[in-house]
Design an enzyme around this catalytic site. Structure first.
Site, PDB file in Angstrom:
ATOM      1  N   SER A 128     -34.540  37.529  33.460  1.00  0.00           N
ATOM      2  CA  SER A 128     -34.295  37.377  34.903  1.00  0.00           C
ATOM      3  C   SER A 128     -35.230  38.281  35.689  1.00  0.00           C
ATOM      4  O   SER A 128     -35.665  39.327  35.200  1.00  0.00           O
ATOM      5  CB  SER A 128     -32.842  37.752  35.214  1.00  0.00           C
ATOM      6  OG  SER A 128     -32.632  37.881  36.599  1.00  0.00           O
ATOM      7  N   TYR A 152     -25.151  43.317  36.412  1.00  0.00           N
ATOM      8  CA  TYR A 152     -25.845  42.097  35.997  1.00  0.00           C
ATOM      9  C   TYR A 152     -27.291  42.398  35.625  1.00  0.00           C
ATOM     10  O   TYR A 152     -27.772  42.013  34.556  1.00  0.00           O
ATOM     11  CB  TYR A 152     -25.797  41.019  37.085  1.00  0.00           C
ATOM     12  CG  TYR A 152     -26.634  39.825  36.716  1.00  0.00           C
ATOM     13  CD1 TYR A 152     -26.217  38.964  35.700  1.00  0.00           C
ATOM     14  CD2 TYR A 152     -27.857  39.580  37.333  1.00  0.00           C
ATOM     15  CE1 TYR A 152     -27.000  37.880  35.319  1.00  0.00           C
ATOM     16  CE2 TYR A 152     -28.642  38.503  36.960  1.00  0.00           C
ATOM     17  CZ  TYR A 152     -28.212  37.651  35.956  1.00  0.00           C
ATOM     18  OH  TYR A 152     -29.003  36.588  35.574  1.00  0.00           O
TER      19      TYR A 152
END
Length: 333
Positions: A128, A152
């Protein structure tokens, strides 16, 4: 992109029923691959891709269940694995850090251990843009510090490091895609800025911007994200690719520019964005990744401009509005 490479390849996609997973499955099938999905859900975005479920084999299972994973890899003789499954919501990470680490970090080594034990040839792992966290230098290169600090982002840093360690220590063809914010038709997270804005415009309403409109982020059209994944898998055996991470990115507009472009492609000249935020209430995020390595090493760069991608996405939601509304009603119960 080599169509011959994918012909009759046996491919397993974890998290296939997700937004990107469905698009990836469609493209793999188009290129002649046999596609197996491995997912906790047998619904996900599949209803937004009519006919897809009948063309794939779907194994329902948890990525934390290593035996079930290995059984699937063995049963279907998998050659290539795309690991997309994970907890992908930043707000869920903030409220449930342990769950997020369990799924994204432990889940990654479970998948990698299963592929190692069953001899899967190539593994592409979804990382990501959030692994970079706060940066000082732009555009951000793949060698920049991984400063992802909220749960996250930190969990994706773990994913990233674990995958690269398997590549180096176990001599596996594992490659990471650090893709930026992906948008396109069939995104069932209707609170995401692109579908949320498009649906407001389709209702004839002025789209609301919760910030002051100045944050900058890259928004990559889903077909470009998918071609990036495929390109990485095709080249995963190369010494200069295996064990590496690649940014899949594009230009970075402001939120206001993004919303104005949605209005432009809609053809509705009467609408104007409604800015709710102020400089004081806005998180001034800045995301500007470099695509130089992906272009130089893989020969990949996005094919769609922001306007072209948003035009295709707007057309998808316009043409599938009834399908989206039906999907929303079914998943609400």
């Amino acid at each position: 992109m080599s169509a011959e490479f994918w012909q009759d390849k046996k491919v397993l996609v974890t998290g296939l029923t997700g937004f990107i997973g469905c698009w990836l499955a469609e493209k793999l099938l188009e290129k002649g691959a046999m596609v197996v999905g491995y997912d906790l859900s047998d619904i996900g975005a599949l209803p937004l891709h009519p006919g897809l479920k009948e063309k794939i084999t779907l194994v329902k299972g948890d990525i934390l269940d290593q035996k079930n994973l290995e059984d699937a890899f063995k049963k279907y003789g998998i050659n290539v694995c795309f690991h997309l499954a994970g907890q992908s919501m930043i707000e869920v990470g903030d409220s449930s850090p342990m769950h997020t680490f369990e799924i994204n970090a432990r889940g990654t080594w479970m998948v990698l251990e299963a592929t190692r034990n069953t001899g899967v040839d190539r593994i592409v792992v979804s990382s990501s843009n959030t692994v970079y966290g706060d940066q000082k230098d732009f555009p951000t290169l793949e060698g920049a510090p991984l400063n992802g600090s909220h749960p996250y982002g930190a969990s994706k840093v773990c994913t990233d490091v674990i995958a690269r360690s398997y590549a180096k220590t176990c001599k596996m063809n594992v490659v990471l895609c650090r893709q930026t914010n992906t948008y396109g038709g069939g995104d069932f997270h209707l609170t995401h800025i692109v579908p949320h804005t498009i649906l407001a415009v389709l209702r004839g309403e002025s789209p609301v911007i919760k910030s002051d409109g100045t944050p900058t982020k890259a928004y990559l059209y889903v077909e470009d994200t998918v071609t990036g994944y495929l390109r990485v898998a095709e080249e995963a055996h190369r010494p200069d690719v295996s064990g590496e991470a690649f940014n899949l990115t594009t230009d970075s507009p402001t939120v206001l520019e993004l919303v104005k472009t949605v209005i432009e492609v809609s053809g509705n000249k009467n609408l104007k964005p409604e800015i709710k935020g102020t400089p004081e209430t806005t998180r001034h995020d800045k995301e500007f990744l470099s695509m130089e390595k992906s272009e130089r090493v893989l020969g990949w760069r996005p094919s769609y401009t922001l306007k072209q991608g948003l035009a295709k996405t707007f057309a998808w939601y316009r043409d599938n509005l009834t399908l989206v509304e039906q999907y929303g009603k079914k998943t609400a119960h």
